[in-house]
Each structure stands twice: as structure tokens, then as C-alpha cells.
Design a protein around this motif. Structure first.
Motif, mmCIF file in Angstrom:
data_model
loop_
_atom_site.group_PDB
_atom_site.id
_atom_site.type_symbol
_atom_site.label_atom_id
_atom_site.label_comp_id
_atom_site.label_asym_id
_atom_site.label_seq_id
_atom_site.Cartn_x
_atom_site.Cartn_y
_atom_site.Cartn_z
ATOM 1 N N ASP A 1 0.800 -1.227 0.000
ATOM 2 C CA ASP A 1 0.000 0.000 0.000
ATOM 3 C C ASP A 1 0.829 1.271 0.000
ATOM 4 O O ASP A 1 0.315 2.331 0.323
ATOM 5 C CB ASP A 1 -0.934 0.043 1.225
ATOM 6 C CG ASP A 1 -1.885 -1.128 1.211
ATOM 7 O OD1 ASP A 1 -2.529 -1.335 0.175
ATOM 8 O OD2 ASP A 1 -1.893 -1.875 2.200
ATOM 9 N N ARG A 2 2.118 1.154 -0.305
ATOM 10 C CA ARG A 2 2.857 2.432 -0.356
ATOM 11 C C ARG A 2 4.050 2.322 -1.290
ATOM 12 O O ARG A 2 4.583 1.237 -1.524
ATOM 13 C CB ARG A 2 3.287 2.839 1.046
ATOM 14 C CG ARG A 2 4.545 2.230 1.557
ATOM 15 C CD ARG A 2 4.816 2.613 2.978
ATOM 16 N NE ARG A 2 4.111 1.747 3.917
ATOM 17 C CZ ARG A 2 4.373 1.742 5.211
ATOM 18 N NH1 ARG A 2 5.260 2.571 5.705
ATOM 19 N NH2 ARG A 2 3.728 0.954 6.028
ATOM 20 N N HIS B 1 0.902 6.724 0.030
ATOM 21 C CA HIS B 1 0.143 5.661 0.696
ATOM 22 C C HIS B 1 -1.186 5.579 -0.034
ATOM 23 O O HIS B 1 -1.753 6.615 -0.388
ATOM 24 C CB HIS B 1 -0.158 6.045 2.153
ATOM 25 C CG HIS B 1 0.968 5.834 3.085
ATOM 26 N ND1 HIS B 1 1.045 4.772 3.935
ATOM 27 C CD2 HIS B 1 2.097 6.546 3.266
ATOM 28 C CE1 HIS B 1 2.167 4.847 4.636
ATOM 29 N NE2 HIS B 1 2.824 5.923 4.249
ATOM 30 N N ALA B 2 -1.664 4.372 -0.247
ATOM 31 C CA ALA B 2 -2.969 4.256 -0.907
ATOM 32 C C ALA B 2 -3.871 3.427 -0.016
ATOM 33 O O ALA B 2 -4.092 2.246 -0.260
ATOM 34 C CB ALA B 2 -2.805 3.612 -2.269
ATOM 35 N N PRO B 3 -4.351 4.043 1.114
ATOM 36 C CA PRO B 3 -5.209 3.265 2.021
ATOM 37 C C PRO B 3 -6.460 2.861 1.290
ATOM 38 O O PRO B 3 -6.963 3.594 0.443
ATOM 39 C CB PRO B 3 -5.511 4.241 3.147
ATOM 40 C CG PRO B 3 -5.281 5.588 2.600
ATOM 41 C CD PRO B 3 -4.264 5.436 1.521
ATOM 42 N N HIS B 4 -6.914 1.645 1.574
ATOM 43 C CA HIS B 4 -8.188 1.255 0.947
ATOM 44 C C HIS B 4 -9.108 0.831 2.071
ATOM 45 O O HIS B 4 -8.688 0.542 3.184
ATOM 46 C CB HIS B 4 -7.978 0.128 -0.068
ATOM 47 C CG HIS B 4 -7.111 -0.961 0.422
ATOM 48 N ND1 HIS B 4 -7.579 -1.967 1.231
ATOM 49 C CD2 HIS B 4 -5.771 -1.171 0.292
ATOM 50 C CE1 HIS B 4 -6.584 -2.770 1.532
ATOM 51 N NE2 HIS B 4 -5.486 -2.323 0.999
ATOM 52 N N ARG B 5 -10.393 0.808 1.772
ATOM 53 C CA ARG B 5 -11.402 0.590 2.844
ATOM 54 C C ARG B 5 -11.271 -0.816 3.430
ATOM 55 O O ARG B 5 -10.786 -1.687 2.786
ATOM 56 C CB ARG B 5 -12.812 0.708 2.225
ATOM 57 C CG ARG B 5 -13.116 2.144 1.888
ATOM 58 C CD ARG B 5 -14.556 2.277 1.363
ATOM 59 N NE ARG B 5 -14.589 3.175 0.241
ATOM 60 C CZ ARG B 5 -14.559 4.502 0.407
ATOM 61 N NH1 ARG B 5 -14.505 5.003 1.583
ATOM 62 N NH2 ARG B 5 -14.570 5.288 -0.633
#
Lengths: 165, 187
Positions: free
Chosen positions: B156-157, B183-187
Motif C-alpha cells: 500500500d505504499r 500511501h494508498a489506504p483502501h477501505r
């Protein structure tokens, strides 16, 4: 309750987040420490400080802890929205903690948050990003100070139904 | 009365002639010394398909590598190809992969070069994968370092930076300048 949670979930800022800094350190377990001119930008939220620690407890989410003199937060107004949602929020404190899963920002130490001409200050302030709602707490033994500027009085209409003078 | 000097001069000339001849002969016969650069460029010996393990002064392994080839030179320098190297720290280590590597004469470090890939090995470390153009692996100082641009990916990063320094145990790694992380936070 299910519906509310879904709404909150959809409002929570989960867009990609960009961090910039002078240097950074990757520490065992995946924690990252960013040092010097640190900025975290998500779609609407910006955090700034001198040092930021970012941990990624479980898949996808992250927690950022920003320390600065002071650390700063800027939350842009929602374009096209009305009322409070259209107003930008800015805040600063000695330390800012942001949890991307809960979508909550905690300001600690000389905390101060402004929205338009309204202002909240105290030892600790919590700001719920998705709801743009301030949940202030004074902290041990100190008080919270809230200044809310009265809305500008709207001019009287011809029918005389405007607010009482 | 002048005659003895002449008779003396002839043998002396002869002797000189002999000595000159001997020197010329010596020169011709002596093996032509290889020009220094040639000796350094041509390896003294080569190993292929080698498994290379290095130990420290206490007999503990410092690094382990499998290499396609190692060329050893007279000045103790080495050139390696097809390198997969594992640093052996106390609690873990980095895995390094590079097509080329060179160890300067009498040095205790190796320059891995392009494209170098570094992956974090210990269990607790989420898969961290780093790429750079060159990397020094110093088994004396037990550090990894580069001044080249670096790009890293982890769950995620992604991280872009210039320059890197890491320990030998894969516990700490510093990106030195111009950090940009996503960072690509996802639900």
C-alpha cells in the motif's frame, strides 16, 4: 445505524496520500519516520510538521503522528457545498494524531482549531474529518475556549417578516 | 717508450666489449615484464557457479552469496556476475540481487551495480522491495549505502528518494534526501 456507518465510510478520506520530507527512516515492522519539512496530503486534508511517524497496522489503513512547532492541519472546504461544509478548517497543536480508519484527528498541546471566524482552543481537541465536527476536550484541569461569531444579520425583507430588530 | 699504453688499452677495450655484450644478452633474455594494466585486467583465476560464504573474525557468517562467476586478480580485487547475496546480521538480513559486482583491491566492501534490488528478509518486516542503480555492501562496517536515486515499494505504499543507508540486520533503513511517499489506504 448501518446506513450511518456506510455514509461515514463513504465520506472518510481514503484517497491516496502523498508524503514529502527531507529524509525518512524505515523501521522494522513497517513503521516509517519522516523528518524535516514533513507534509502529508490527502485529497482534502493536509498535515504539516517537523517529524511524522506513520504506522500501517493492518491492510491499507495508516496512523500518522505529527510533531511540530506547531504541527498544522488544513482541511479544505467541500467544493459546491453549503454552510459549514464549504468552510475550510485549519488547526494547529504541538502534536496531531490522525487515524485514517476512524477518520479522526486528535490535536494535543496548545490546540487551536478555526473554521471561518469560529475558534476552539484547549489542551486537546478531536476533529472528525468526515463529519467536519469538532469534539473538544479540555484535557487535565484545563478548559476549552470556544468562540462562535454570530451569523451576520440578514437584511429586513419588504414583507416585514425579517427578524426582529 | 709509448708502446705499453697501447697494449694495455686493447685488453681494456675487449673487456668493455664483453661486458656490453653480456648486458645486451641479459636484456634480451629477460622475460618481458607484463605491463601493469594488463596484469590487473586479466584475472589470475575464475570461479563459475560459486557459492561464496564469508566469515567474521569470530567465525560467524557475515554474508552468503551465490554468483555466476568470480574473477580474482593479482591485486586482490574481484569482479562478480549474477549475484544473489544475503547479509547475515544478528537478527535478520537483506537479500540483494544485482547483475554485476566489484570488490576493489584490499577492500572489505562490494559495489553492486545496475539494477540492484534489495528486499527485506525478516519475518516481521512487510515485504519491502527497493531498487537503485548501485549499492555498496560493506561487510566490515556492516552497512548498505548508495547516493543514487532509490525507489521502494511496500504494501500500500511507494517511496521515492535520493540516497539510502541501511544496517546489516534489515531492521533500519534510512532514505537520505528528497523523500516522496505515496500511501494508498483502501477501505
Amino acid at each position: 445505524a448501518e446506513e450511518t456507518r456506510a455514509t461515514l465510510e463513504s465520506l472518510r478520506p481514503t484517497g491516496p496520500v502523498t508524503l514529502t520530507a527531507d529524509s525518512a527512516e524505515w523501521i522494522e515492522g513497517g513503521e516509517m519516520q519522516y523528518l524535516g519539512n514533513v507534509t502529508l496530503r490527502s485529497d482534502t486534508l493536509t498535515l504539516r510538521g517537523d517529524r511524522m511517524t506513520v504506522t500501517q497496522p493492518d491492510e491499507g489503513q495508516f496512523q500518522a503522528q505529527v510533531v511540530g512547532s506547531p504541527a498544522q492541519l488544513d482541511h479544505a472546504g467541500t467544493p459546491g457545498a453549503q454552510g459549514a461544509a464549504a468552510q475550510a478548517v485549519s488547526a494547529r497543536a504541538t502534536r496531531i494524531d490522525y487515524d485514517s480508519r476512524a477518520g479522526v484527528v486528535r490535536l494535543s498541546g496548545n490546540a487551536r482549531l478555526q473554521r471561518g471566524s469560529d475558534e476552539v482552543s484547549g489542551e486537546q481537541i478531536e476533529y472528525i474529518v468526515s463529519e467536519r465536527r469538532v469534539r473538544a476536550a479540555g484535557g487535565t484541569g484545563s478548559q476549552v475556549r470556544i468562540v462562535i461569531q454570530p451569523q451576520a444579520r440578514s437584511p429586513r425583507t419588504d414583507t416585514g417578516t425579517g427578524p426582529a430588530p | 717508450m709509448a708502446r705499453p699504453r697501447i697494449t694495455l688499452t686493447l685488453p681494456a677495450l675487449g673487456l668493455l666489449g664483453l661486458i656490453a655484450g653480456w648486458i645486451v644478452f641479459e636484456d634480451l633474455g629477460a622475460p618481458v615484464p607484463e605491463p601493469m594494466t594488463d596484469a590487473v585486467e586479466r584475472p589470475r583465476y575464475r570461479l563459475e557457479g560459486a557459492h561464496w560464504r564469508r566469515y567474521d573474525a569470530h567465525g560467524a557468517p557475515v554474508l552468503e552469496a551465490t554468483v555466476e562467476s568470480i574473477d580474482y586478480f593479482d591485486d586482490t580485487s574481484m569482479e562478480l556476475t549474477g549475484i544473489e547475496l544475503m547479509t547475515r546480521g544478528n537478527t535478520g538480513g537483506w537479500q540483494l540481487r544485482a547483475p554485476l559486482g566489484s570488490v576493489p583491491a584490499s577492500a572489505s566492501r562490494m559495489l553492486l551495480h545496475p539494477q540492484v534490488e534489495i528486499t527485506g528478509a525478516p519475518a516481521k518486516q512487510p515485504a519491502l522491495r527497493i531498487q537503485t542503480d548501485s549499492l555498496w555492501a560493506d561487510w566490515q562496517a556492516r552497512t548498505l549505502s548508495t547516493t543514487d536515486p532509490v525507489s521502494a515499494t511496500a504494501p500500500d505504499r511507494t517511496i521515492e528518494a535520493v540516497g539510502l543507508q541501511a544496517d546489516w540486520d534489515a531492521r533500519r533503513l534510512r532514505f537520505l534526501h528528497a523523500i516522496k511517499a505515496h500511501h494508498a489506504p483502501h477501505r
